[in-house]
Design a protein around this motif. Sequence first.
Motif, PDB file in Angstrom:
ATOM      1  N   LYS A 200       0.886  -1.147   0.005  1.00 18.91           N
ATOM      2  CA  LYS A 200       0.032   0.018  -0.071  1.00 18.91           C
ATOM      3  C   LYS A 200       0.927   1.289   0.106  1.00 18.91           C
ATOM      4  O   LYS A 200       0.321   2.367  -0.642  1.00 18.91           O
ATOM      5  N   GLN A 201       2.068   1.181   0.624  1.00 23.93           N
ATOM      6  CA  GLN A 201       3.025   2.344   0.541  1.00 23.93           C
ATOM      7  C   GLN A 201       3.198   3.037  -0.575  1.00 23.93           C
ATOM      8  O   GLN A 201       3.731   4.014  -0.812  1.00 23.93           O
ATOM      9  N   LEU A 202       3.377   1.991  -1.715  1.00 24.20           N
ATOM     10  CA  LEU A 202       3.746   2.545  -3.046  1.00 24.20           C
ATOM     11  C   LEU A 202       2.588   3.515  -3.685  1.00 24.20           C
ATOM     12  O   LEU A 202       3.155   4.407  -4.321  1.00 24.20           O
ATOM     13  N   PHE A 203       1.555   3.406  -3.218  1.00 26.10           N
ATOM     14  CA  PHE A 203       0.448   4.200  -3.773  1.00 26.10           C
ATOM     15  C   PHE A 203       0.039   5.453  -3.067  1.00 26.10           C
ATOM     16  O   PHE A 203      -0.631   6.201  -3.377  1.00 26.10           O
ATOM     17  N   ILE A 204       0.487   5.507  -1.699  1.00 27.42           N
ATOM     18  CA  ILE A 204       0.311   6.527  -0.799  1.00 27.42           C
ATOM     19  C   ILE A 204       1.334   7.624  -1.383  1.00 27.42           C
ATOM     20  O   ILE A 204       2.423   7.359  -1.283  1.00 27.42           O
ATOM     21  N   GLY A 205       0.770   8.721  -1.967  1.00 28.21           N
ATOM     22  CA  GLY A 205       1.696  10.021  -2.248  1.00 28.21           C
ATOM     23  C   GLY A 205       2.104   9.898  -3.892  1.00 28.21           C
ATOM     24  O   GLY A 205       2.853  10.375  -4.197  1.00 28.21           O
ATOM     25  N   SER A 206       1.445   8.762  -4.588  1.00 31.31           N
ATOM     26  CA  SER A 206       2.004   8.351  -5.903  1.00 31.31           C
ATOM     27  C   SER A 206       1.072   9.416  -6.766  1.00 31.31           C
ATOM     28  O   SER A 206       1.223   9.108  -8.100  1.00 31.31           O
ATOM     29  N   GLU A 207       0.123  10.220  -6.187  1.00 26.24           N
ATOM     30  CA  GLU A 207      -0.509  11.069  -7.004  1.00 26.24           C
ATOM     31  C   GLU A 207      -1.381  10.258  -8.352  1.00 26.24           C
ATOM     32  O   GLU A 207      -1.546  11.045  -9.322  1.00 26.24           O
ATOM     33  N   GLY A 208      -1.913   9.171  -8.078  1.00 24.79           N
ATOM     34  CA  GLY A 208      -2.599   8.429  -9.269  1.00 24.79           C
ATOM     35  C   GLY A 208      -1.847   7.823 -10.392  1.00 24.79           C
ATOM     36  O   GLY A 208      -2.357   7.556 -11.444  1.00 24.79           O
ATOM     37  N   THR A 209      -0.559   7.953 -10.342  1.00 25.33           N
ATOM     38  CA  THR A 209       0.139   7.630 -11.448  1.00 25.33           C
ATOM     39  C   THR A 209       0.314   5.995 -11.567  1.00 25.33           C
ATOM     40  O   THR A 209       0.743   5.497 -12.550  1.00 25.33           O
ATOM     41  N   LEU A 210       0.264   5.378 -10.517  1.00 32.18           N
ATOM     42  CA  LEU A 210       0.499   3.780 -10.523  1.00 32.18           C
ATOM     43  C   LEU A 210      -0.859   3.094 -10.004  1.00 32.18           C
ATOM     44  O   LEU A 210      -0.936   1.880 -10.542  1.00 32.18           O
ATOM     45  N   GLY A 211      -1.887   3.622  -9.756  1.00 31.59           N
ATOM     46  CA  GLY A 211      -3.165   3.208  -9.459  1.00 31.59           C
ATOM     47  C   GLY A 211      -4.322   3.963  -8.996  1.00 31.59           C
ATOM     48  O   GLY A 211      -3.693   5.087  -8.532  1.00 31.59           O
ATOM     49  N   VAL A 212      -5.537   3.440  -8.774  1.00 37.24           N
ATOM     50  CA  VAL A 212      -6.556   4.594  -8.392  1.00 37.24           C
ATOM     51  C   VAL A 212      -7.019   4.072  -7.110  1.00 37.24           C
ATOM     52  O   VAL A 212      -7.477   2.729  -7.156  1.00 37.24           O
ATOM     53  N   VAL A 213      -6.690   4.981  -5.921  1.00 42.80           N
ATOM     54  CA  VAL A 213      -7.335   4.324  -4.741  1.00 42.80           C
ATOM     55  C   VAL A 213      -8.994   4.417  -4.909  1.00 42.80           C
ATOM     56  O   VAL A 213      -9.249   5.721  -5.022  1.00 42.80           O
ATOM     57  N   THR A 214      -9.541   3.520  -4.307  1.00 45.26           N
ATOM     58  CA  THR A 214     -10.945   3.280  -4.407  1.00 45.26           C
ATOM     59  C   THR A 214     -11.591   3.443  -3.011  1.00 45.26           C
ATOM     60  O   THR A 214     -12.732   3.769  -2.696  1.00 45.26           O
ATOM     61  N   ALA A 215     -10.869   3.026  -1.917  1.00 44.28           N
ATOM     62  CA  ALA A 215     -11.357   2.954  -0.597  1.00 44.28           C
ATOM     63  C   ALA A 215     -10.071   2.961   0.428  1.00 44.28           C
ATOM     64  O   ALA A 215      -8.841   2.435  -0.222  1.00 44.28           O
ATOM     65  N   ALA A 216     -10.077   3.363   1.495  1.00 46.01           N
ATOM     66  CA  ALA A 216      -8.948   3.439   2.528  1.00 46.01           C
ATOM     67  C   ALA A 216      -9.435   2.881   3.792  1.00 46.01           C
ATOM     68  O   ALA A 216     -10.658   3.480   4.232  1.00 46.01           O
ATOM     69  N   THR A 217      -8.747   2.313   4.840  1.00 43.32           N
ATOM     70  CA  THR A 217      -9.254   2.095   6.071  1.00 43.32           C
ATOM     71  C   THR A 217      -8.140   2.801   6.707  1.00 43.32           C
ATOM     72  O   THR A 217      -6.895   2.445   6.780  1.00 43.32           O
ATOM     73  N   LEU A 218      -8.702   3.668   7.577  1.00 42.30           N
ATOM     74  CA  LEU A 218      -8.016   4.554   8.176  1.00 42.30           C
ATOM     75  C   LEU A 218      -7.900   4.535   9.690  1.00 42.30           C
ATOM     76  O   LEU A 218      -9.173   4.157  10.298  1.00 42.30           O
ATOM     77  N   ALA A 219      -7.107   4.738  10.617  1.00 43.20           N
ATOM     78  CA  ALA A 219      -6.925   4.573  11.964  1.00 43.20           C
ATOM     79  C   ALA A 219      -7.470   5.839  12.435  1.00 43.20           C
ATOM     80  O   ALA A 219      -7.121   7.153  12.028  1.00 43.20           O
ATOM     81  N   LEU A 220      -8.285   5.818  13.481  1.00 39.68           N
ATOM     82  CA  LEU A 220      -8.800   7.042  13.937  1.00 39.68           C
ATOM     83  C   LEU A 220      -8.170   7.356  15.544  1.00 39.68           C
ATOM     84  O   LEU A 220      -7.711   6.356  16.188  1.00 39.68           O
ATOM     85  N   ARG A 221      -8.428   8.524  16.230  1.00 47.76           N
ATOM     86  CA  ARG A 221      -8.086   8.783  17.465  1.00 47.76           C
ATOM     87  C   ARG A 221      -9.042   9.099  18.494  1.00 47.76           C
ATOM     88  O   ARG A 221     -10.125   9.714  17.990  1.00 47.76           O
ATOM     89  N   GLN A 222      -8.772   8.670  19.768  1.00 48.92           N
ATOM     90  CA  GLN A 222      -9.792   9.290  20.771  1.00 48.92           C
ATOM     91  C   GLN A 222      -9.988  10.887  20.712  1.00 48.92           C
ATOM     92  O   GLN A 222      -9.064  11.464  20.558  1.00 48.92           O
ATOM     93  N   ALA A 223     -10.991  11.372  20.834  1.00 48.76           N
ATOM     94  CA  ALA A 223     -11.277  12.684  20.746  1.00 48.76           C
ATOM     95  C   ALA A 223     -10.649  13.306  21.902  1.00 48.76           C
ATOM     96  O   ALA A 223     -10.968  12.908  23.186  1.00 48.76           O
ATOM     97  N   PRO A 224      -9.901  14.416  21.961  1.00 47.96           N
ATOM     98  CA  PRO A 224      -9.379  14.982  23.371  1.00 47.96           C
ATOM     99  C   PRO A 224     -10.499  15.617  24.111  1.00 47.96           C
ATOM    100  O   PRO A 224     -11.549  15.983  23.549  1.00 47.96           O
ATOM    101  N   ARG A 225     -10.259  15.501  25.543  1.00 44.99           N
ATOM    102  CA  ARG A 225     -11.211  16.191  26.228  1.00 44.99           C
ATOM    103  C   ARG A 225     -10.828  17.811  26.577  1.00 44.99           C
ATOM    104  O   ARG A 225     -11.986  18.482  26.782  1.00 44.99           O
ATOM    105  N   THR A 226      -9.658  18.132  26.161  1.00 43.89           N
ATOM    106  CA  THR A 226      -9.337  19.345  26.090  1.00 43.89           C
ATOM    107  C   THR A 226      -8.814  20.112  24.811  1.00 43.89           C
ATOM    108  O   THR A 226      -7.837  19.220  24.244  1.00 43.89           O
ATOM    109  N   ARG A 227      -8.961  21.396  24.439  1.00 39.16           N
ATOM    110  CA  ARG A 227      -8.203  21.780  23.256  1.00 39.16           C
ATOM    111  C   ARG A 227      -7.869  23.497  24.039  1.00 39.16           C
ATOM    112  O   ARG A 227      -8.918  24.135  24.359  1.00 39.16           O
ATOM    113  N   THR A 228      -6.548  23.557  24.008  1.00 39.70           N
ATOM    114  CA  THR A 228      -6.416  25.047  24.398  1.00 39.70           C
ATOM    115  C   THR A 228      -5.194  25.510  23.429  1.00 39.70           C
ATOM    116  O   THR A 228      -4.544  24.892  22.721  1.00 39.70           O
ATOM    117  N   GLY A 229      -4.848  26.870  23.476  1.00 42.59           N
ATOM    118  CA  GLY A 229      -3.842  27.392  22.526  1.00 42.59           C
ATOM    119  C   GLY A 229      -3.350  28.804  22.906  1.00 42.59           C
ATOM    120  O   GLY A 229      -4.055  29.522  23.636  1.00 42.59           O
TER     121      GLY A 229
END
Length: 474
Positions: A200-229
């Motif tokens: 899969k790493q060959l196709f990530i960042g290949s800008e559609g020149t090697l194949g067409v991404v039709t779907a992706a399974t992504l890892a999610l993160r737990q939503a933070p309880r706080t956001r400040t800045g």
Amino acid sequence: MTAPAAPEVLRHVDALAEVVGRQHVLVGEQVPARHVQDLWGSDRKGVASVVVCPGTPAEVARVLRLCAEHRQPVVVQGGMTGLVSGGVPGPEEVVLSTERLDSIGEIDPAIATVTAGAGVTLADLQDEAARHGLVVPIDLASKGSATIGGCVATNAGGVNVVGYGMTRQHVRSLQVALADGRLLELSTPLVKDNAGFDLKQLFIGSEGTLGVVTAATLALRQAPRTRTGVFCAVADVAGALELLTAIRAQLPGMLTAFEVVWADAYAVLDGLDLRLPLPMGYPVYVLAEVQGGRPEADSEALLACLASIEHVLLDSAVADTAAELAVFWQARERIPSEILRMQPLFGFDVSVSARDLQDCLERMRAELTERWPQVKLLVFGHLGDDNVHIAVVTGEQTRKRKAEVEHIVYGCVSRSSGSISAEHGIGFEKRPYLGYTRSPEEMELMRSLKALLDPAGILNRGRVLTWGNETDPA
């Protein structure tokens, strides 16, 4: 008005209609304007003669098989939010739009992954994840239009890279259609899967020149309880880096964004109907966001960190509420759209190591000023991940000397061991300068991979690498 379609492309319309349905094959005046140019515009405006919109991965594969049999060039399009004209079509190309691949799989909070079709917008996926108390680690200003397939194909970055990493870090598995019509499931959604090559790493960042991404399974993160800045003013890049180091050391694992805006770029906000976090006139501004899980302690920890480096800060404002943090981000996110009003301008998305950035920008400004004494260099970006955006306004009312500007900017970046592309890819716009960042041996290996996976060169022809008898002027 759309230019007349090339007869070679038109002869495939009936066959394409048999695959996806006649209503999903657009020709001539049926083609919306969004298919001919990047969202942000560029010097390249294309001609979309035929647009085909498959509704399933199997239809994508069948479209590609048909085109491969006839050696028909194809250009793949997502949300068209790029900056390098990678999806801009030529009249001889079939446009393959992924917009109908918009399904979102079930989210299991215990597993914290989601499978999304290539045409799902980042904003829609973020909304779905939020309903389960999760977040998509990728965040872009163009999230309302940018698609998951496009994010994967360009290895998109965005504002959270300093905390979460690029798109590549979040892809568990991919479904990809090859140029010859084979549909592949690459890797698995498992956290640990070292069974052979990670294809899969060959196709990530290949800008559609090697194949067409039709779907992706992504890892999610737990939503933070706080956001400040905090929105700070500092004297120079060294001051910004001291602030960055302090936050990382004193609030480990909490920093998710570290944005820096130079004075000329911040000045574009002057006079707007917009609440400014800090007044004009400081050399460099910093927006840092931290996320955590301790509502009271996290804010106190940030204040203590700022107090420890008070000598670096010329001014500062701390966001105690979500509304105040939103004010900070509204100012930062307004800058690109205001800079785009300063036409003609030349925009660059580059990476330079933070330790070398100040010297690189000074050399760049000096070389540009030699040719254009009135030049403006507007700089802003994600300093925590070495990525800055540079807008050059020469003062001329023409773009005829674009190549001169590009040679200066990319030359300075190259001499600082930087990259000509941080997060938007190469496409057509940066192809002549790929050698500034990649060695001849690397580029030859890229061409070998292209020849192996797409021997007829039908996919995104001429993007990233030259094709056939093409040559680059750089």
